[in-house]
Design a protein around this motif. Sequence first.
Motif, PDB file in Angstrom:
ATOM      1  N   ARG A  87      -4.272  -7.771   2.431  1.00 48.61           N
ATOM      2  CA  ARG A  87      -4.483  -6.567   3.228  1.00 48.61           C
ATOM      3  C   ARG A  87      -3.404  -6.488   4.294  1.00 48.61           C
ATOM      4  NH1 ARG A  87      -9.133  -3.920   2.700  1.00 48.61           N
ATOM      5  NH2 ARG A  87      -8.993  -3.066   4.813  1.00 48.61           N
ATOM      6  N   ILE A  88      -3.200  -5.293   4.783  1.00 44.32           N
ATOM      7  CA  ILE A  88      -2.217  -5.128   5.855  1.00 44.32           C
ATOM      8  C   ILE A  88      -2.933  -4.466   7.032  1.00 44.32           C
ATOM      9  CG2 ILE A  88      -1.368  -2.922   4.892  1.00 44.32           C
ATOM     10  CD1 ILE A  88       1.475  -3.953   5.759  1.00 44.32           C
ATOM     11  N   ASP A  89      -2.777  -5.015   8.226  1.00 42.13           N
ATOM     12  CA  ASP A  89      -3.530  -4.467   9.356  1.00 42.13           C
ATOM     13  C   ASP A  89      -2.721  -3.393  10.079  1.00 42.13           C
ATOM     14  OD1 ASP A  89      -1.765  -5.715  11.089  1.00 42.13           O
ATOM     15  OD2 ASP A  89      -3.134  -7.344  11.622  1.00 42.13           O
ATOM     16  N   ARG A  90      -3.257  -2.858  11.162  1.00 44.85           N
ATOM     17  CA  ARG A  90      -2.604  -1.702  11.791  1.00 44.85           C
ATOM     18  C   ARG A  90      -1.270  -2.058  12.452  1.00 44.85           C
ATOM     19  NH1 ARG A  90      -7.261  -3.029  14.088  1.00 44.85           N
ATOM     20  NH2 ARG A  90      -7.192  -3.878  16.192  1.00 44.85           N
ATOM     21  N   ASP A  91      -1.029  -3.357  12.704  1.00 43.67           N
ATOM     22  CA  ASP A  91       0.284  -3.760  13.232  1.00 43.67           C
ATOM     23  C   ASP A  91       1.288  -4.064  12.124  1.00 43.67           C
ATOM     24  OD1 ASP A  91      -0.909  -3.775  15.778  1.00 43.67           O
ATOM     25  OD2 ASP A  91      -1.569  -5.857  15.491  1.00 43.67           O
ATOM     26  N   GLY A  92       0.845  -3.948  10.870  1.00 44.18           N
ATOM     27  CA  GLY A  92       1.752  -4.270   9.771  1.00 44.18           C
ATOM     28  C   GLY A  92       1.724  -5.742   9.388  1.00 44.18           C
ATOM     29  N   ASP A  93       0.752  -6.501   9.892  1.00 44.23           N
ATOM     30  CA  ASP A  93       0.652  -7.918   9.527  1.00 44.23           C
ATOM     31  C   ASP A  93      -0.121  -8.102   8.224  1.00 44.23           C
ATOM     32  OD1 ASP A  93       2.090  -9.169  11.568  1.00 44.23           O
ATOM     33  OD2 ASP A  93       0.439  -8.872  12.981  1.00 44.23           O
ATOM     34  N   PHE A  94       0.346  -9.051   7.407  1.00 44.39           N
ATOM     35  CA  PHE A  94      -0.270  -9.334   6.103  1.00 44.39           C
ATOM     36  C   PHE A  94      -1.377 -10.383   6.255  1.00 44.39           C
ATOM     37  CE2 PHE A  94       2.678  -7.664   2.714  1.00 44.39           C
ATOM     38  CZ  PHE A  94       3.547  -6.994   3.578  1.00 44.39           C
ATOM     39  N   TRP A  95      -2.473 -10.160   5.531  1.00 48.14           N
ATOM     40  CA  TRP A  95      -3.584 -11.130   5.457  1.00 48.14           C
ATOM     41  C   TRP A  95      -3.783 -11.460   3.994  1.00 48.14           C
ATOM     42  CZ3 TRP A  95      -6.495 -12.519   9.950  1.00 48.14           C
ATOM     43  CH2 TRP A  95      -6.080 -11.861  11.112  1.00 48.14           C
ATOM     44  N   LEU A  96      -3.538 -12.690   3.612  1.00 50.87           N
ATOM     45  CA  LEU A  96      -3.679 -13.098   2.211  1.00 50.87           C
ATOM     46  C   LEU A  96      -5.136 -13.412   1.910  1.00 50.87           C
ATOM     47  CD1 LEU A  96      -1.145 -13.100   0.558  1.00 50.87           C
ATOM     48  CD2 LEU A  96      -0.579 -13.675   2.906  1.00 50.87           C
ATOM     49  N   GLN A 139      -2.829   2.091  -8.701  1.00 52.74           N
ATOM     50  CA  GLN A 139      -1.895   3.067  -9.267  1.00 52.74           C
ATOM     51  C   GLN A 139      -0.441   2.759  -8.935  1.00 52.74           C
ATOM     52  OE1 GLN A 139      -4.853   4.151  -7.646  1.00 52.74           O
ATOM     53  NE2 GLN A 139      -5.707   4.184  -9.728  1.00 52.74           N
ATOM     54  N   GLY A 140      -0.231   1.743  -8.103  1.00 52.76           N
ATOM     55  CA  GLY A 140       1.140   1.427  -7.754  1.00 52.76           C
ATOM     56  C   GLY A 140       1.624   2.167  -6.510  1.00 52.76           C
ATOM     57  N   ASN A 141       0.699   2.706  -5.733  1.00 53.12           N
ATOM     58  CA  ASN A 141       1.086   3.298  -4.450  1.00 53.12           C
ATOM     59  C   ASN A 141       1.007   2.224  -3.382  1.00 53.12           C
ATOM     60  OD1 ASN A 141       1.100   5.970  -5.579  1.00 53.12           O
ATOM     61  ND2 ASN A 141      -1.148   5.822  -5.557  1.00 53.12           N
ATOM     62  N   GLU A 142       1.950   2.264  -2.465  1.00 52.78           N
ATOM     63  CA  GLU A 142       1.918   1.296  -1.371  1.00 52.78           C
ATOM     64  C   GLU A 142       0.792   1.705  -0.420  1.00 52.78           C
ATOM     65  OE1 GLU A 142       5.606  -0.057  -0.211  1.00 52.78           O
ATOM     66  OE2 GLU A 142       4.691  -1.487   1.165  1.00 52.78           O
ATOM     67  N   VAL A 143      -0.069   0.747  -0.063  1.00 50.43           N
ATOM     68  CA  VAL A 143      -1.174   1.084   0.837  1.00 50.43           C
ATOM     69  C   VAL A 143      -0.653   1.070   2.271  1.00 50.43           C
ATOM     70  CG1 VAL A 143      -2.841   0.054  -0.749  1.00 50.43           C
ATOM     71  CG2 VAL A 143      -2.012  -1.273   1.210  1.00 50.43           C
ATOM     72  N   GLY A 144      -1.215   1.887   3.101  1.00 48.62           N
ATOM     73  CA  GLY A 144      -0.780   1.949   4.495  1.00 48.62           C
ATOM     74  C   GLY A 144      -1.516   0.925   5.333  1.00 48.62           C
ATOM     75  N   PRO A 145      -1.239   0.911   6.645  1.00 48.17           N
ATOM     76  CA  PRO A 145      -1.942   0.008   7.565  1.00 48.17           C
ATOM     77  C   PRO A 145      -3.458   0.139   7.384  1.00 48.17           C
ATOM     78  CG  PRO A 145      -0.181   1.132   8.704  1.00 48.17           C
ATOM     79  CD  PRO A 145      -0.238   1.723   7.332  1.00 48.17           C
ATOM     80  N   GLY A 146      -4.132  -1.004   7.335  1.00 47.00           N
ATOM     81  CA  GLY A 146      -5.582  -1.001   7.135  1.00 47.00           C
ATOM     82  C   GLY A 146      -5.970  -1.087   5.672  1.00 47.00           C
ATOM     83  N   GLY A 147      -5.000  -0.922   4.762  1.00 44.19           N
ATOM     84  CA  GLY A 147      -5.323  -0.912   3.333  1.00 44.19           C
ATOM     85  C   GLY A 147      -5.255  -2.292   2.699  1.00 44.19           C
ATOM     86  N   PRO A 199      -4.553 -15.834  14.178  1.00 43.55           N
ATOM     87  CA  PRO A 199      -5.133 -16.878  13.328  1.00 43.55           C
ATOM     88  C   PRO A 199      -5.629 -16.296  12.009  1.00 43.55           C
ATOM     89  CG  PRO A 199      -6.012 -16.974  15.558  1.00 43.55           C
ATOM     90  CD  PRO A 199      -5.217 -15.716  15.479  1.00 43.55           C
ATOM     91  N   GLY A 200      -5.106 -16.812  10.896  1.00 45.30           N
ATOM     92  CA  GLY A 200      -5.536 -16.331   9.583  1.00 45.30           C
ATOM     93  C   GLY A 200      -4.568 -15.356   8.945  1.00 45.30           C
ATOM     94  N   SER A 201      -3.541 -14.933   9.678  1.00 44.70           N
ATOM     95  CA  SER A 201      -2.571 -13.998   9.102  1.00 44.70           C
ATOM     96  C   SER A 201      -1.219 -14.679   8.932  1.00 44.70           C
ATOM     97  CB  SER A 201      -2.403 -12.773  10.006  1.00 44.70           C
ATOM     98  OG  SER A 201      -1.288 -12.007   9.569  1.00 44.70           O
TER      99      SER A 201
END
Length: 657
Positions: A509-518, A458-466, A440-442
């Motif tokens: 944000r992207i969580d540890r499973d790779g799911d996006f949260w707007l 800086q244009g770096n892709e953030v990892g899980p949790g970022g 819910p919410g993702s």
Amino acid sequence: MSDPTPAHSIETMLLEERTYPPPADFAAQANARGDIYDVPFEEFWEREGRERLTWFEAFNELYEWEPPYAKWYLGGKLNVCFNCVDRHVEAGAGEQVAFHWEGEPDGETRTITYADLQRDVVRFANALKKLGVRKGTPVAIYMGMVPELPVAMLACTRLGAPHTVVFGGFSADSLSGRMNDMKCEVLITQDEAWRRGSTVPLKKVADEAMADAPAAKSCVVLRRTGNDVPMQEGRDHWWHELEADCSDDAESCPCEPMDSEDLLFLMYTSGTTAKPKGIIHTTAGYLTGVAATHNYIFDLKPDSDVYWCAADIGWITGHSYIVYGPLCNRTTSVLYEGTPDFPDKDRWWSIVEKYKVTILYTAPTAIRSHMKWGPEFAQQHDLSSLRLLGSVGEPINPEAWIWYRENIGADRTPIVDTWWQTETGMILITPLPGITTLKPGSATRPFPGVDAGIYDEQGNEVGPGGGGYLVLKKPWPAMLRGIFGDDERYRETYWSRYEDVYLAGDGARIDRDGDFWLLGRIDDVMNVSGHRISTIEVESALVDHHDVAEAAVCSRADAVTGEAIVAYVTLKGGADGSVEKLEELRNHVAEKIGPIAKPANIVFTPELPKTRSGKIMRRLLRDVANNRQLGDTTTLADPTVVSEIAKRATEEKSEDA
Ligand code: WTA
């Protein structure tokens, strides 16, 4: 730009641990199954283009990418109306219902089959030809949710005439601004529209707009309410009179073969300046994108589903997921003219029951209204036909998501939370209901064939949790082809922060499973009830009033509309505000832009907080509007201004209470 990842959203994310895997029976029958995410980008879109559409001439090149401009399905020839209507009739599905139309006045309904739709479109296209509409003639459409609105759009596409549909809640200024930008030669409207039992004077507004839009030589008027409206001899034509002697035989008006990249429509949307942007959508890529996403995300079964997207056709959601995607997929849809609470708050649920709707697609703001009214209205009706729910337009808070699932979806149906924009044309980040485990919410994951990411400053892709800025790293078929007449603004708005990468303007944000949260917009664009409104546009409307010296606009959180507009206004000559002045200013904004842009609150203040270089500090005003601890005020020219405004805002709130 402000911080793309405000602290409160991170909190929501950490708290939200509930997950919903797809039900086994749903997964077993789903259109999107198995290895769809593993299909390579080019193969995926090549196949969708070939199989989903019918071509007059096949394309010979999948795409061409000369950043920031893309072309898709090069060399192909096709017609959108042919794909949405004629080919279904030719294939023997003429008797299938295209639209179950439900008028707002209770009891008024129409059933429109694909064969009916073809006859209506052909007859009206022939009528438009009498007004000189040809391939390339720009046409404006300003109507309510009547079946003739999709008929008008399809008639344009049949002739190869690009359209711009302007939402029926917009003002005369907004309408003429769009008509002039696109140089529309014809305007299609109706006498009046129904809204909550009263009438909206569309023709009257259209007349004011026509007075300011000299290129528009003719106006076609549909009779809807039947009330008297002035008609200008020689310029205005009743729809039914104009088409009375026109043939409805498909052969009398063949579908114009169009190039893949020919202009299909412009859709205007708010940016960070007062002037709306004319977002360009072209033919083949757009149609492939909306049809493919509609098929997989809504799991559309043309022979059994009854699909209802409860948006307005005047916005991109209605273009892509009421008209073009669903009709291309031979969908049976519900089309509803009115509001959810007329004549009572159970109107939507009575419609779901009546037509046995299987798929419902709506916006969080509507869900939150139903939540506020209480579940008893839904409980009065049998909603057991529903098998899939969708959400679009703004971040859906987990409470609303759960309420939607439990009270509308019987705690059984998957919910697809779909992220996209006017500019993207089609849904880009979304669950696939037979595959994705929901949270819910993702909005979960990029659609197959879509390359989305989240970048830091800086244009770096953030990892899980970022967290950071949502970007698209590859072009996609339904992407905008630019801003009409403004290459520089196109480059500046979407392509200047990162090289050859599309900046969506949303934090994520992207969580540890790779799911996006707007997480909402990162620019000065507000999202009120799912509608994009620019702070600057509202400020310009306020300053346009003769008593206003200065205005600054921001939004605050609101339980129903998501965000609500707050305006800080300084009156000329240091005059004090009054309740009457407040109403006058709110109405002035409604007149200049439309009622959706009316500020919820206006705070009168002798001065606005500015930096020493004279820029209004909206961040501070947002803090005040949201009752948050004030941020850094050290760059302010006069730091006492903010505390004075905060005091006035608080006084106003206690007066409200
Ligand atoms: C927001 C509407 C979170 C976002 C189709 C985007 C969303 C803007 C979602 C586009 C979603 C849309 N979750 N935010 N599922 N869908 N948005 O152009 O801020 O009217 O940039 O297109 O709405 O609004 P637009």
